[in-house]
Design a protein around this motif. Structure first.
Motif, PDB file in Angstrom:
ATOM      1  N   SER B 180      17.803  28.800  -5.826  1.00 56.72           N
ATOM      2  CA  SER B 180      18.194  27.022  -6.150  1.00 56.72           C
ATOM      3  C   SER B 180      17.729  26.605  -7.719  1.00 56.72           C
ATOM      4  N   VAL B 181      18.069  25.637  -8.029  1.00 58.37           N
ATOM      5  CA  VAL B 181      17.868  25.181  -9.419  1.00 58.37           C
ATOM      6  C   VAL B 181      16.531  24.827  -9.720  1.00 58.37           C
ATOM      7  N   TRP B 182      15.933  24.064  -8.438  1.00 58.73           N
ATOM      8  CA  TRP B 182      14.741  23.797  -8.448  1.00 58.73           C
ATOM      9  C   TRP B 182      13.634  25.005  -8.667  1.00 58.73           C
ATOM     10  N   GLY B 183      13.919  26.182  -7.958  1.00 61.72           N
ATOM     11  CA  GLY B 183      13.376  27.082  -8.127  1.00 61.72           C
ATOM     12  C   GLY B 183      13.230  27.945  -9.502  1.00 61.72           C
ATOM     13  N   GLY B 200      15.255  20.295 -21.105  1.00 60.42           N
ATOM     14  CA  GLY B 200      15.828  19.547 -20.406  1.00 60.42           C
ATOM     15  C   GLY B 200      15.641  19.500 -18.834  1.00 60.42           C
ATOM     16  N   VAL B 201      14.506  20.211 -18.855  1.00 57.78           N
ATOM     17  CA  VAL B 201      14.072  20.419 -17.170  1.00 57.78           C
ATOM     18  C   VAL B 201      13.108  19.176 -17.050  1.00 57.78           C
ATOM     19  N   PRO B 202      13.363  18.508 -15.884  1.00 59.18           N
ATOM     20  CA  PRO B 202      12.438  17.510 -15.638  1.00 59.18           C
ATOM     21  C   PRO B 202      11.005  17.897 -15.206  1.00 59.18           C
ATOM     22  N   ARG B 207       6.720  19.455 -11.198  1.00 58.47           N
ATOM     23  CA  ARG B 207       5.129  19.393 -10.941  1.00 58.47           C
ATOM     24  C   ARG B 207       4.962  18.407  -9.668  1.00 58.47           C
ATOM     25  N   ALA B 208       5.366  17.433  -9.667  1.00 55.81           N
ATOM     26  CA  ALA B 208       5.206  16.462  -8.542  1.00 55.81           C
ATOM     27  C   ALA B 208       5.634  17.014  -7.319  1.00 55.81           C
ATOM     28  N   ALA B 209       6.808  17.712  -7.305  1.00 54.12           N
ATOM     29  CA  ALA B 209       7.552  18.339  -6.035  1.00 54.12           C
ATOM     30  C   ALA B 209       6.441  19.497  -5.671  1.00 54.12           C
TER      31      ALA B 209
END
Lengths: 309, 311
Positions: B180-183, B200-202, B207-209
């Motif tokens: 996944s993108v998140w990973g 451009g990575v949020p 970090r919150a997730a």
């Protein structure tokens, strides 16, 4: 408010003063020789442990084994040091050397200190359990006398804290070697380039931590008169909190010995203050956390305002 | 990459060795029971370890010390909400997950809004959670609903149910990390936060997730552990503080961040249980057992570091 940024030590001092004033307001009877001694008695070993942790944080590492180490020292003190002082002293010396060796190994092999000390916490805990499987032992008489001595006018706990603060301040901030040690935390590579043997410096920092850890364990036994293998496990987290509360930072060799001692006093006082508040004992631990957060928030407010100015 | 270079291999080799040494003593008897017990108890360490792994992946200085308190709080509140009534198991799980979400958001709020170092933020917050658990528990020992207790201690096709839950969660994390993108964002943030932000990575969202994920995992582990052991106890999370960090590092995840390793966490969790039962069956006392466990942890870290240098 530039004052607070300029003198890092001010905020810990103010927090302690505010807390102390609040305690005296809640319980005026605490404002006596006996009361103050009672409030701060247990702060002496915590202050020593906090200074030990500070030595490690000073060189950019963190020690998760300190609580177990202090417990082990307490067990050795209550058994060997009491029964056969020579052997006891030798064991304690060996423990300090172990700490120094640990520092050298961590640096030489470039190991993560957090994991190595984590492993060591099992080792110290196991040794403590081996020496003293069930709570017991006895404090050596001289140690008991030392910890319960009643100097005129100023209670022992306050005297001891001042002495610890002054000695460590001279050692870490004023002395040449202390400055180099803080340099290792600031930039180890430049210290190396400047011709200092960083391995030995790290060993020295860890050795000092071990030495203060030993003092902490001995002071604890002097107060409690007996020991068990889990007596000081919470010191690991308390000492880290104390260093940060006292204005230290995790990286960059920015530490303050006086601040660390004050941080330890603040944490100890927080517990007493809450019992005066008639807060249910359920919330005592939590309120320590809340006070920790409050003080750090205050620090943030001041540093942020300075950044804007 | 050859098999021998896989960072997770060593924890599995160590686990297998500990297993073989234990079984050798009993000449093969009890091997099945030992494997079963290792899977059951290893599952709890693996679930909290997975969460801790995600946080450690965020890079140096990131570690969650609130895991034990979150486990205790979620176990306590979930059992209290269920009140031993049948048919409330899902509701209890919901309560546990809510606890996890709450503590995770609170932790991250301290880290983000107050700019506290994560170690201090999660430590201070965990003191609050612990008090909350003490206050709501009051020494009561509420039994989990019978159905839930049966599930937590039961097995499906010979495999403990808790291990199946743990495997499911591991699979989820593995897919998230690898596919996944998140990973990818998480790994990028762990490798170089600044570079990731510029690309451009949020990073703050990542970090919150991550900080929420770790407490949700701890909360689920607490819920299962309370159901498994027939009630929530105030010290039930205590051993998982060091354990969660140990299994991550032994499992081959880099403490410097930016590299995760799901299979390694399992190998290390099984190993941590098996090494204790091995030392037990060889008759080592509690003290010797702890000393050897500590030395083995350090030995593995040293072995891992020399491997890194050689490569």
């Amino acid at each position: 408010m530039k004052l607070f940024a300029k003198y890092r030590i001010l905020l810990p001092v103010v927090s302690l003063a505010v807390l102390l004033a609040a305690t005296f307001y809640m319980q005026p009877r605490a404002m006596s020789y006996f009361g103050i001694n009672l409030l701060f008695n247990l702060a002496v070993p915590i202050a020593l442990a906090t200074v030990a942790q500070m030595m490690i944080i000073m060189v950019n590492d963190i020690d998760l084994s300190l609580g177990a180490f202090v417990s082990l020292v307490a067990c050795v003190t209550a058994t060997f040091l009491n029964d056969s002082p020579m052997l006891g002293v030798l064991i304690l010396l060996a423990l300090v050397l172990c700490y120094a060796a640990l520092g050298a190994v961590i640096h030489a092999l470039d190991l993560p200190a957090i994991v190595v000390t984590l492993g060591m916490s099992f080792v110290w805990g196991g040794l403590a359990l081996f020496i003293l499987p069930s709570p017991g032992g006895a404090s050596p008489g001289w140690l008991r006398t030392l910890m319960t001595v009643k100097p005129p006018y100023i209670p022992m706990a306050v005297c001891a804290s001042v002495i610890i603060a002054v000695v460590t301040h001279l050692l870490v901030i004023r002395s040449g070697i202390g400055t180099v040690l803080r340099g290792v935390g600031g930039n180890a590579r430049s210290v190396q380039r400047a011709g200092w043997p960083v391995v030995r410096l790290k060993a020295l920092a860890y050795g000092l931590a071990g030495l203060f850890g030993v003092f902490a364990g001995m002071a604890l036994v002097g107060l409690t008169t007996s020991a068990d293998a889990n007596i000081a496990l919470r010191y690991t987290l308390l000492s880290i909190a104390g260093v940060i509360l006292g204005g230290g930072e995790f990286t960059g060799g920015k530490v303050s010995p006086v601040g660390a001692v004050i941080g330890a006093l603040t944490l100890t006082l927080a517990a007493s203050f809450l019992s005066f508040l008639r807060l249910s004992p359920d919330w005592q631990i939590g309120a320590q956390g809340a006070i920790l957060i409050l003080v750090l928030t205050a620090r943030l407010l001041f540093t942020r305002r300075d950044a804007q100015a | 990459m050859k098999l021998i270079q896989k960072p997770w291999l060593w924890s599995w080799v160590a686990a297998a060795a500990a297993f073989a040494l234990t079984v050798a003593l009993t000449e093969g008897r009890g091997a099945g029971e030992l494997a079963y017990a290792a899977l059951s108890f290893g599952a709890f360490a693996a679930i909290v370890g997975l969460g801790q792994m995600l946080v450690i992946t965020l890079g140096p200085g990131n570690v969650d010390l609130s895991i034990p308190a979150t486990m205790t709080l979620s176990g306590t509140l979930a059992l209290k909400a269920m009140g031993s009534d049948p048919g409330t198991a899902w509701m209890g799980l919901g309560v546990a997950i809510l606890v996890g979400l709450g503590t995770g958001l609170a932790n991250f709020a301290l880290i983000y809004l107050l700019r506290l170092p994560p170690i201090i933020a999660t430590l201070a917050a965990s003191l609050l959670y612990q008090s909350l658990a003490i206050w709501s528990n009051r020494g009561l020992r509420i039994k989990p609903p019978a159905g839930l207790a049966d599930f937590a201690t039961g097995r499906t096709m010979g495999i403990p149910n808790v291990a199946l839950v743990g495997l499911g969660l591991s699979l989820l994390i593995w897919v998230l990390l690898e596919r996944s993108v998140w990973g990818r964002w998480l790994l990028a943030s762990g490798q170089n936060l600044r570079a990731a932000r510029l690309a451009g990575v949020p990073v703050e969202a990542v970090r919150a997730a991550t900080y929420v994920a770790v407490t949700v995992f701890a909360a689920i582990a607490g819920y299962l552990l309370a159901s498994f052991s027939g009630g929530a106890a105030l010290n039930m999370g205590a051993e998982y503080l060091l354990m969660s960090i140990a299994v991550v590092v032994i499992g081959g995840t880099s403490i410097a961040g930016g590299m995760s390793n799901v299979p390694g966490v399992w190998g290390a969790s099984l190993f941590m249980f098996l090494v204790v039962s091995m030392l037990n069956s060889y008759g080592a006392g509690a003290g010797v057992r702890m000393v050897l466990t500590g030395l083995i942890i350090i030995g593995i870290v040293i072995a891992a570091s020399t491997r890194r240098v050689a490569r």
